[in-house]
Design a protein around this motif. Sequence first.
Motif, mmCIF file in Angstrom:
data_model
loop_
_atom_site.group_PDB
_atom_site.id
_atom_site.type_symbol
_atom_site.label_atom_id
_atom_site.label_comp_id
_atom_site.label_asym_id
_atom_site.label_seq_id
_atom_site.Cartn_x
_atom_site.Cartn_y
_atom_site.Cartn_z
ATOM 1 N N VAL A 172 34.854 22.336 48.756
ATOM 2 C CA VAL A 172 34.097 21.864 47.599
ATOM 3 C C VAL A 172 32.633 22.263 47.793
ATOM 4 O O VAL A 172 32.027 21.958 48.824
ATOM 5 N N VAL A 173 32.073 22.956 46.799
ATOM 6 C CA VAL A 173 30.668 23.378 46.833
ATOM 7 C C VAL A 173 29.940 22.622 45.723
ATOM 8 O O VAL A 173 30.286 22.739 44.552
ATOM 9 N N VAL A 174 28.938 21.841 46.093
ATOM 10 C CA VAL A 174 28.167 21.046 45.134
ATOM 11 C C VAL A 174 26.691 21.439 45.249
ATOM 12 O O VAL A 174 26.172 21.566 46.356
ATOM 13 N N GLY A 175 26.026 21.637 44.114
ATOM 14 C CA GLY A 175 24.585 21.863 44.125
ATOM 15 C C GLY A 175 24.136 23.245 43.702
ATOM 16 O O GLY A 175 22.936 23.535 43.715
ATOM 17 N N LEU A 176 25.050 24.131 43.312
ATOM 18 C CA LEU A 176 24.619 25.475 42.889
ATOM 19 C C LEU A 176 23.880 25.431 41.554
ATOM 20 O O LEU A 176 23.037 26.288 41.276
ATOM 21 N N GLY A 177 24.168 24.437 40.736
ATOM 22 C CA GLY A 177 23.520 24.330 39.427
ATOM 23 C C GLY A 177 22.033 24.053 39.522
ATOM 24 O O GLY A 177 21.271 24.383 38.612
ATOM 25 N N THR A 178 21.591 23.456 40.625
ATOM 26 C CA THR A 178 20.156 23.175 40.773
ATOM 27 C C THR A 178 19.347 24.459 40.950
ATOM 28 O O THR A 178 18.149 24.464 40.727
ATOM 29 N N TYR A 179 20.013 25.546 41.340
ATOM 30 C CA TYR A 179 19.344 26.839 41.465
ATOM 31 C C TYR A 179 19.423 27.657 40.182
ATOM 32 O O TYR A 179 18.980 28.788 40.144
ATOM 33 N N GLY A 180 20.053 27.104 39.152
ATOM 34 C CA GLY A 180 20.180 27.821 37.893
ATOM 35 C C GLY A 180 21.292 28.857 37.917
ATOM 36 O O GLY A 180 21.282 29.795 37.123
ATOM 37 N N ILE A 181 22.265 28.680 38.805
ATOM 38 C CA ILE A 181 23.379 29.624 38.922
ATOM 39 C C ILE A 181 24.465 29.214 37.933
ATOM 40 O O ILE A 181 24.803 28.028 37.839
ATOM 41 N N ASN A 182 25.014 30.173 37.208
ATOM 42 C CA ASN A 182 26.112 29.913 36.288
ATOM 43 C C ASN A 182 27.356 29.594 37.111
ATOM 44 O O ASN A 182 27.853 30.437 37.855
ATOM 45 N N LEU A 183 27.876 28.378 36.974
ATOM 46 C CA LEU A 183 28.979 27.928 37.818
ATOM 47 C C LEU A 183 30.277 28.685 37.536
ATOM 48 O O LEU A 183 31.041 28.958 38.455
ATOM 49 N N LYS A 184 30.522 29.036 36.272
ATOM 50 C CA LYS A 184 31.750 29.777 35.956
ATOM 51 C C LYS A 184 31.742 31.156 36.612
ATOM 52 O O LYS A 184 32.740 31.600 37.169
ATOM 53 N N LYS A 185 30.602 31.828 36.550
ATOM 54 C CA LYS A 185 30.507 33.157 37.161
ATOM 55 C C LYS A 185 30.606 33.062 38.680
ATOM 56 O O LYS A 185 31.250 33.895 39.322
ATOM 57 N N ALA A 186 29.963 32.031 39.266
ATOM 58 C CA ALA A 186 30.035 31.849 40.714
ATOM 59 C C ALA A 186 31.462 31.550 41.148
ATOM 60 O O ALA A 186 31.935 32.073 42.162
ATOM 61 N N SER A 187 32.166 30.738 40.379
ATOM 62 C CA SER A 187 33.558 30.415 40.689
ATOM 63 C C SER A 187 34.420 31.669 40.659
ATOM 64 O O SER A 187 35.272 31.871 41.527
ATOM 65 N N LYS A 188 34.198 32.511 39.682
ATOM 66 C CA LYS A 188 34.936 33.770 39.584
ATOM 67 C C LYS A 188 34.615 34.680 40.770
ATOM 68 O O LYS A 188 35.510 35.341 41.326
ATOM 69 N N MET A 189 33.359 34.700 41.192
ATOM 70 C CA MET A 189 32.963 35.513 42.352
ATOM 71 C C MET A 189 33.657 35.019 43.620
ATOM 72 O O MET A 189 34.142 35.812 44.424
ATOM 73 N N PHE A 190 33.706 33.697 43.793
ATOM 74 C CA PHE A 190 34.372 33.130 44.966
ATOM 75 C C PHE A 190 35.860 33.478 44.962
ATOM 76 O O PHE A 190 36.426 33.819 45.993
ATOM 77 N N ALA A 191 36.490 33.366 43.801
ATOM 78 C CA ALA A 191 37.925 33.645 43.702
ATOM 79 C C ALA A 191 38.234 35.095 44.058
ATOM 80 O O ALA A 191 39.212 35.375 44.753
ATOM 81 N N THR A 192 37.400 36.016 43.599
ATOM 82 C CA THR A 192 37.656 37.430 43.902
ATOM 83 C C THR A 192 37.329 37.741 45.363
ATOM 84 O O THR A 192 38.071 38.466 46.010
ATOM 85 N N HIS A 193 36.249 37.197 45.882
ATOM 86 C CA HIS A 193 35.848 37.519 47.247
ATOM 87 C C HIS A 193 36.801 36.931 48.281
ATOM 88 O O HIS A 193 37.164 37.593 49.248
ATOM 89 N N PHE A 194 37.210 35.685 48.077
ATOM 90 C CA PHE A 194 38.072 35.025 49.054
ATOM 91 C C PHE A 194 39.560 35.164 48.718
ATOM 92 O O PHE A 194 40.401 34.625 49.434
ATOM 93 N N SER A 195 39.902 35.851 47.651
ATOM 94 C CA SER A 195 41.287 36.054 47.211
ATOM 95 C C SER A 195 42.046 34.735 47.118
ATOM 96 O O SER A 195 43.083 34.529 47.747
ATOM 97 N N CYS A 196 41.486 33.812 46.329
ATOM 98 C CA CYS A 196 42.099 32.494 46.184
ATOM 99 C C CYS A 196 41.742 31.946 44.806
ATOM 100 O O CYS A 196 41.020 32.571 44.050
ATOM 101 N N GLY A 197 42.251 30.753 44.516
ATOM 102 C CA GLY A 197 41.910 30.106 43.259
ATOM 103 C C GLY A 197 40.602 29.357 43.392
ATOM 104 O O GLY A 197 40.270 28.829 44.449
ATOM 105 N N SER A 198 39.842 29.330 42.316
ATOM 106 C CA SER A 198 38.564 28.636 42.323
ATOM 107 C C SER A 198 38.301 28.124 40.915
ATOM 108 O O SER A 198 38.604 28.805 39.936
#
Length: 171
Positions: free
Chosen positions: A104-130
């Motif tokens: 569980v990653v909490v706090g990316l929104g405080t940096y102004g990061i788009n959470l949907k795009k970050a979730s998609k990046m994590f899913a592709t990089h780690f080859s898992c669901g996010s």
Amino acid sequence: GRPRIVRTKMAEAGGEVIYCGVCTMPTEYCEYGPDPAKCKSWLQNHHPDLVQEEDGEETSEGGGGKRKQTRGGKALRKAEKKRDVEKKILISKVTRNKRKFVTVVVGLGTYGINLKKASKMFATHFSCGSSVTGEDEIVIQGDVCGEIVDYLLESFPDIDEDTIVEKGASK
């Protein structure tokens, strides 16, 4: 030719339903038909009292043609995000079943990061669901706590290593 008038509940209540000669729908629904421009010209020729004026008001209560929405709502306003919150990213490993984990990653929104795009990046990089589960929370399937810190630092340069807090297994 002549508009067809049919007895309906509205007609029984004292009003008449006038059907369009082009699309055969009631005149108030002509704007949703296949050719609203032809419907409007037919309506102007056969029932000029039902046609909308150019300023947006109708001359009669029957109405045909487009109406502009005047109501506002909560959906039109964008939610104001709190940017004055302490910038801190919390990474924790949560037990899902006996041998399965999620990160569980909490706090990316405080940096102004788009959470949907970050979730998609994590899913592709780690080859898992996010997925984005909360207002400022991303759940990644699998135990990727050790690797996610390095990936966050290389993907988002405005994140400091000091603001990332790793928490051990919980639950």
